[in-house]
Design a protein around this motif. Structure first.
Motif, PDB file in Angstrom:
ATOM      1  N   ASP A   1      67.601  57.717  18.923  1.00 20.92           N
ATOM      2  CA  ASP A   1      66.971  58.378  20.064  1.00 20.92           C
ATOM      3  C   ASP A   1      67.843  59.434  20.748  1.00 20.92           C
ATOM      4  O   ASP A   1      67.341  60.521  21.055  1.00 20.92           O
ATOM      5  CB  ASP A   1      66.498  57.355  21.089  1.00 20.92           C
TER       6      ASP A   1
ATOM      7  N   THR B   1      59.438  60.534  18.338  1.00 21.85           N
ATOM      8  CA  THR B   1      60.538  59.575  18.508  1.00 21.85           C
ATOM      9  C   THR B   1      60.119  58.417  19.402  1.00 21.85           C
ATOM     10  O   THR B   1      60.380  57.249  19.091  1.00 21.85           O
ATOM     11  CB  THR B   1      61.767  60.282  19.105  1.00 21.85           C
ATOM     12  N   LEU B   2      59.462  58.727  20.508  1.00 22.02           N
ATOM     13  CA  LEU B   2      59.015  57.674  21.412  1.00 22.02           C
ATOM     14  C   LEU B   2      57.923  56.823  20.768  1.00 22.02           C
ATOM     15  O   LEU B   2      57.903  55.597  20.934  1.00 22.02           O
ATOM     16  CB  LEU B   2      58.537  58.281  22.728  1.00 22.02           C
TER      17      LEU B   2
ATOM     18  N   ILE C   1      60.101  64.858  20.294  1.00 19.14           N
ATOM     19  CA  ILE C   1      60.288  63.841  21.337  1.00 19.14           C
ATOM     20  C   ILE C   1      59.152  62.828  21.322  1.00 19.14           C
ATOM     21  O   ILE C   1      59.386  61.612  21.390  1.00 19.14           O
ATOM     22  CB  ILE C   1      60.434  64.517  22.712  1.00 19.14           C
TER      23      ILE C   1
ATOM     24  N   ILE D   1      66.062  63.044  20.701  1.00 19.48           N
ATOM     25  CA  ILE D   1      65.577  63.527  21.994  1.00 19.48           C
ATOM     26  C   ILE D   1      66.421  64.717  22.451  1.00 19.48           C
ATOM     27  O   ILE D   1      65.896  65.687  22.997  1.00 19.48           O
ATOM     28  CB  ILE D   1      65.556  62.388  23.030  1.00 19.48           C
TER      29      ILE D   1
END
Length: 64
Positions: free
Chosen positions: A38, A23-24, A20, A42
């Motif tokens: 995403d 990804t962010l 996570i 996520i």
């Protein structure tokens, strides 16, 4: 260290959190260009954390 093992719940929780966060971070670095993946990444990270939490609380079997 001989005789010591990592708890089975720790890997999925750390791996899911790392997925996570990465990804962010990717979204920030690329200015949002990588936003299409995403929901999948996520969701996968959240599922991994949920699985690890289930192992920790005893509500999910290890499965191996």
């Amino acid at each position: 260290m001989p005789g010591w093992e990592l708890p089975g719940w720790l890997g999925p929780i750390i791996g899911g959190a790392a997925l996570i966060i990465a990804t962010l971070a990717e979204d920030v670095v690329t200015g949002g260009a990588g936003i299409a993946d995403d929901p999948v990444t996520i969701g996968g990270g959240a599922g991994s954390i949920s699985w690890g939490w289930g192992i920790l609380t005893g509500t999910v079997a290890l499965g191996f």
